[in-house]
Design a protein around this motif. Structure first.
Motif, PDB file in Angstrom:
ATOM      1  N   VAL A   1       0.870  -1.182   0.000  1.00 58.88           N
ATOM      2  CA  VAL A   1       0.000   0.000   0.000  1.00 58.88           C
ATOM      3  C   VAL A   1       0.903   1.228   0.000  1.00 58.88           C
TER       4      VAL A   1
ATOM      5  N   VAL B   1      -1.243  -1.121  -4.310  1.00 60.49           N
ATOM      6  CA  VAL B   1      -2.382  -0.216  -4.127  1.00 60.49           C
ATOM      7  C   VAL B   1      -1.817   1.179  -3.927  1.00 60.49           C
TER       8      VAL B   1
ATOM      9  N   TRP C   1     -14.108  -0.583  -4.066  1.00 63.31           N
ATOM     10  CA  TRP C   1     -13.127  -1.655  -3.933  1.00 63.31           C
ATOM     11  C   TRP C   1     -13.805  -3.024  -3.978  1.00 63.31           C
TER      12      TRP C   1
END
Length: 384
Positions: A228, A321, A378
């Motif tokens: 992330v 991400v 998502w």
């Protein structure tokens, strides 16, 4: 120690009265000057008395999500033996002062104060120290001292439940269950031996070279490894409301939601920043604390390309991400260049005036107004 305006005036009067009284032999003026000087001296001695106070703080809890209640319990004990303490005290909580009544606190006794800690904004709220102000009865001298240290309260971003998680690039025929301790058969690194490790995992050649038992650390390549990346550049989040970049706060909530979903599914996950700080904040433990303490940073034009190049070289996962704001819409090409190193790349753009074109830069792009909207989008992703 500070002398008030009244104290300065009385001290000046004492000097003038003593000077005139001695110079012109006026005993009345001399007596008045001596009385004024004695009053100032008494005020200095009274304010200089240092009470022996012990301060303890307990946060309940010390880590909360944004908007959840948190309280601080402050206990002040008088460690003196002779006299009671009647003091004016204030405890600093973030940007405000909380009054703490200390009226006739006897030796050996304690008083306890409990108050709410503001959690309406993400961040690290420093609580303390206790500031005690001493004044003499005549109001001539004021002296402030600090007692106790600081206790941080970590306000994490809100977490929005995510149902879907990436399946990863490699897939095990037996699913995501791994019964082998410390990974499977894919070598990752070496570490020192600890009690309980299996001897069959000892790397004897390296152990003989370094003089200590070294153990192979393996990973399970069938599990998706998520990375992330939070874009904390000020240029990526240009819009401010009362000094707060809402798009950045939404990106922090999305990052916290993805990390929490990965931890819930026992998936390896790491949190990275485009403009990393010089070091983690003191007392930080885990990615949620990093998200609580992260702030926008002023970076140059080469910050994003440098960060993407580092990600390409490290290849620390198979699902990337990337979470950013409206100011980075024209720079997603740098992220798209990572598709060769990361089979799955998802980009979250927050606060954009208009959505990104479908399939922009060959990426899966999620346009969302806030963290809740990101969670809904998502769970609707059909391909990673």
């Amino acid at each position: 120690m500070g002398i008030t305006a009244r104290g300065v005036g009385l001290l000046a009067a004492a000097v003038a009265l003593l000077g005139v009284g001695f110079r012109f032999a006026y005993p009345e003026l001399t007596v008045l000057g001596v009385a004024a000087a004695v009053a100032v001296g008494y005020a200095l001695v009274t304010a200089a008395w240092r009470p022996r106070l012990t301060v303890e703080r307990v946060a309940d809890p010390d880590r909360v999500a944004r908007g959840e209640p948190a309280a601080m319990t402050l206990t002040v004990r008088n460690g003196g033996r002779l006299r009671a303490a009647s003091l004016v005290a204030e405890d600093r909580c973030g940007g405000r002062l909380v009054p703490v009544p200390l009226l006739r606190l006897r030796p050996g006794r304690h008083t306890e104060v409990r108050y709410e800690v503001p959690t309406h904004r993400r961040g690290v709220v420093p609580v303390g120290p206790l500031r005690v102000t001493r004044r003499d009865p005549l109001g001539l001298v004021t002296l402030a001292r600090s007692y106790g240290g600081r206790v941080p309260v970590w306000v994490h971003p809100r977490i929005h439940p995510l149902t879907a998680v990436p399946t990863g690039a490699g897939r095990s025929l037996d699913g995501r269950t791994d019964s082998v301790p410390h990974g499977s058969i894919t070598f990752d690194s070496l570490r020192e031996y600890v009690v309980g490790d299996e001897l069959r995992r000892v790397h004897w050649r390296t152990s003989a070279r370094v003089g200590e038992l070294m153990v192979r650390e393996n990973v399970d390549t069938s599990l998706p490894r998520m990375v992330v990346v939070l874009d904390n550049r000020a240029g990526a989040h240009p819009e401010r409301v009362d000094g707060l970049a809402e798009s950045f706060e939404s990106a922090c909530e999305a990052a916290a939601s993805v990390v929490a979903a990965a931890v819930r599914e026992d998936l390896p996950v790491s949190l990275l920043l485009v403009a990393p700080p010089e070091g983690d904040p003191a007392g930080a433990s885990g990615p949620m604390d990093r998200l609580a303490a992260v702030d926008l940073a002023d970076g140059g034009a080469d910050v994003l390309p440098t960060a993407m190049s580092r990600l390409r070289q490290e290849r620390s996962g198979d699902t990337l991400v990337f979470l950013t704001g409206p100011g980075a819409r024209g720079e997603l090409g740098h992220v798209g260049a990572l598709r060769g190193a990361y089979p799955s790349v998802v980009v979250g753009v927050f606060g954009a005036a208009e959505p990104m074109p479908v399939g922009a830069a060959g990426l899966v792009v999620v346009d969302a107004a806030d963290g809740a909207g990101f969670a809904a989008e998502w769970d609707g992703i059909r391909r990673w």
